[in-house]
Enzyme design. Structure first.
Site, PDB file in Angstrom:
ATOM      1  N   HIS A  27       0.705  -1.008   0.580  1.00 26.47           N
ATOM      2  CA  HIS A  27       0.180  -0.009   0.243  1.00 26.47           C
ATOM      3  C   HIS A  27       0.854   1.186  -0.186  1.00 26.47           C
ATOM      4  CE1 HIS A  27      -4.140   2.159   1.043  1.00 26.47           C
ATOM      5  NE2 HIS A  27      -2.937   2.803   1.261  1.00 26.47           N
ATOM      6  N   HIS A  29       1.343   5.573  -2.500  1.00 24.95           N
ATOM      7  CA  HIS A  29       0.671   5.718  -3.533  1.00 24.95           C
ATOM      8  C   HIS A  29       1.589   6.596  -4.609  1.00 24.95           C
ATOM      9  CE1 HIS A  29      -3.616   5.869  -2.380  1.00 24.95           C
ATOM     10  NE2 HIS A  29      -3.017   5.505  -1.248  1.00 24.95           N
ATOM     11  N   HIS A 228     -10.180   1.474  -0.154  1.00 23.48           N
ATOM     12  CA  HIS A 228      -9.438   2.089   1.033  1.00 23.48           C
ATOM     13  C   HIS A 228     -11.102   2.449   1.699  1.00 23.48           C
ATOM     14  CE1 HIS A 228      -5.704   3.670  -1.108  1.00 23.48           C
ATOM     15  NE2 HIS A 228      -6.021   4.786   0.004  1.00 23.48           N
ATOM     16  N   GLU A 231     -10.768   3.535   7.258  1.00 28.75           N
ATOM     17  CA  GLU A 231      -9.198   4.453   7.565  1.00 28.75           C
ATOM     18  C   GLU A 231     -10.057   5.598   8.697  1.00 28.75           C
ATOM     19  OE1 GLU A 231      -7.756   6.648   4.661  1.00 28.75           O
ATOM     20  OE2 GLU A 231      -5.984   7.212   5.484  1.00 28.75           O
ATOM     21  N   HIS A 252      -6.062  -0.279   4.615  1.00 30.08           N
ATOM     22  CA  HIS A 252      -6.204   0.802   5.639  1.00 30.08           C
ATOM     23  C   HIS A 252      -7.178  -0.442   7.279  1.00 30.08           C
ATOM     24  CE1 HIS A 252      -3.991   3.702   5.381  1.00 30.08           C
ATOM     25  NE2 HIS A 252      -4.918   4.346   4.114  1.00 30.08           N
ATOM     26  N   ASP A 310       2.172   5.005   3.114  1.00 19.88           N
ATOM     27  CA  ASP A 310       0.389   4.766   1.687  1.00 19.88           C
ATOM     28  C   ASP A 310       1.865   6.350   0.984  1.00 19.88           C
ATOM     29  OD1 ASP A 310      -1.913   5.433   1.896  1.00 19.88           O
ATOM     30  OD2 ASP A 310      -2.456   5.823   3.725  1.00 19.88           O
TER      31      ASP A 310
HETATM   32 ZN   LIG Z   1      -2.973   4.835   0.749  1.00 15.02          ZN
END
Ligand SMILES: [Zn+2]
Length: 368
Positions: A27, A29, A228, A231, A252, A310
Site C-alpha cells: 500500500h 501511492h 480504501h 480508515e 487500512h 501510504d
Molecule cells: Zn492509501
C-alpha cells in the site's frame, strides 16, 4: 514525521535492512511517493519554480510534510502543492516510476504494488482541486509511461513492482475508464483496481451504484480488488467494500474492529488489511497513543495484516520508519516478518511470482 539527521537515518536503514533483508509493500501511492528533490527539479525543468512558494527541498518539506496528527483532509491537501507540477508531464511521471524502484532497493523492498490514479497524472482531464494546465496527456498515456519507468527501474535495481489503478471517491465518472485501463494493461503489470480519496460516512461512501458496478465488473474480468475503507470511516464502509465491491483486500481497515461480527469475519476469512501505521496516526484515523493502535490487536488476533507507508512524501516516512514505529508499539521481529509473509500471500502477483517470493522469504526467515 520529525526530521532525522542523514547519518542517523542511514544507520536505521542499515540496521533494519539487516534484520529484514526482504520486504514486501502493498500500500503506497505513486504520487505520494515522489521525491521532494524530483519535484524541485521538474519545477525547474518546466520553468515553474519562480511561481512556487517553495524554492528548495527544505522549503518544500516545510510546506508539504504533515508533522503532527491532523486529518486525512489535510494530508490530501498537501498533494495540491506538487501535483500541478508533475501532472501531465511525461518526464516527471516516467522519472517518478523509475525512482520508486530505486527507493525499493534502498529499503530492500523486493516486491511492491504501487497505486495511482491515471487521471490525476493526466492533463487531458483535470481535477478541479488542483490548478493544472490542461493538455493532451491522457490517462492511458499515463499508464504506458508509468509502465515504461517501472520497467527501466525494475531492470536496473532488481526489484519487482506491479501497479494498482485507483478510482477516486470524488470522481465516480472516471471509474469506467479506470476499469478499461485495468483490462487493457492486465498482462503488463497492472494487477488490480482500488478506490482512494476522501472517505465519507457509510451510506454516502460507495453508495454510487456506478462505482459498485465497476468493481463487480472488475471481479468478473479477473481483476483484483482492494478498497480504501475503515480508515477514518466506520466498519460499515469495510463491510460494503467486501459485500458490494467484492474487495479482496482492504486499505487500512482499522475501524473493522468496532464491529465484532465483521472483525470475526475478517479473521475467519483472512481478509488482508493493509495497515499504514504512521499514516494512521497523522490522519487521526487512529488514536495518537500508539500502544492502543489496532495493529497490536491485529497481531494478537491472527488478522492477515501487512505494514505499509501510504504516502511517504507527505508523511516524511519510509517503510523502515513504519517498521520501527511498529516495533515501538510492541511488535516483535517475528510479528513484522509475519506481516511480510502475509503481504506475500495476499499480493496480486501471478501465482508463479508469488511462489517465488514465498520461497525466497522462507529461505531468509524460515517458515512462517
Ligand atoms: Zn492509501
Amino acid at each position: 514525521m520529525e526530521f532525522m539527521a542523514p547519518e542517523e537515518e542511514a544507520k536505521l536503514i542499515a540496521e533494519f535492512n539487516k534484520r529484514f533483508p526482504y520486504k514486501v509493500e502493498l500500500h503506497v501511492h505513486l504520487d505520494g511517493a515522489v521525491r521532494p528533490e524530483t519535484v524541485i527539479d521538474i519545477a525547474k525543468e518546466r520553468g515553474m519554480l519562480e511561481s512556487l512558494p517553495h524554492k528548495n527541498v527544505d522549503e518544500f518539506n516545510r510546506d508539504v510534510i504533515v508533522t503532527k496528527p491532523s486529518s486525512l483532509e489535510i494530508m490530501l491537501r498537501s498533494f495540491g502543492y506538487f501535483m500541478p507540477i508533475i501532472s501531465g508531464y511525461k518526464n516527471a511521471v516516467s522519472r517518478i516510476a523509475y525512482e520508486i524502484c530505486e527507493d525499493c532497493a534502498k529499503h530492500k523492498i523486493k516486491y511492491m504494488e504501487v497505486r495511482y490514479s491515471p487521471h490525476l497524472f493526466a492533463s487531458s482531464v483535470t481535477d478541479p482541486e488542483f490548478e493544472q494546465t490542461p493538455g493532451s496527456f491522457t490517462p492511458r498515456d499515463v499508464v504506458q509511461t508509468v509502465n515504461e519507468g517501472l520497467a527501466r527501474g525494475m531492470k536496473e535495481f532488481d526489484v519487482k513492482v506491479n501497479s494498482i489503478l485507483c478510482c477516486m471517491t470524488n470522481r465516480p465518472d472516471w471509474s469506467k475508464e479506470v476499469l478499461e485501463l485495468c483490462k487493457e494493461f492486465k498482462d503488463q503489470g497492472v494487477v488490480a483496481i482500488d478506490i482512494a480519496g476522501q472517505e465519507f460516512e457509510p451510506g454516502k461512501h460507495y453508495d454510487d451504484c456506478e462505482m459498485k458496478k465497476v468493481f463487480r465488473e472488475a471481479a468478473k474480468c479477473g481483476i483484483h480488488r482492494t478498497v480504501h475503507a475503515g480508515e477514518i470511516g466506520t466498519a460499515k464502509a469495510v463491510q460494503e467494500a467486501l459485500d458490494d465491491m467484492l474487495a479482496e483486500r482492504i486499505g487500512h481497515g482499522y475501524h473493522s474492529i468496532e464491529d465484532p461480527d465483521l472483525y470475526q469475519r475478517i479473521i475467519r476469512d483472512q481478509v488482508h488489511l493493509e495497515a499504514c501505521p504512521i499514516s494512521s496516526i497523522m490522519t487521526k484515523a487512529c488514536e495518537e497513543d500508539h500502544m492502543k493502535h489496532p495493529l497490536r490487536e491485529f497481531v494478537k488476533h491472527g488478522v492477515n495484516y501487512s505494514i505499509n507507508t501510504d504516502d511517504p512524501v507527505v508523511l516524511g516516512n519510509t517503510l523502515t520508519d513504519d517498521y520501527k514505529f511498529a516495533q515501538d508499539m510492541g511488535l516483535t521481529d517475528n510479528d513484522i516478518i509475519r506481516g511480510i509473509f502475509n503481504a506475500a500471500r495476499s499480493c496480486f502477483a501471478s501465482d508463479e511470482d508469488k511462489k517465488k517470493i514465498i520461497k525466497e522469504l522462507t529461505k531468509i526467515y524460515g517458515p512462517h
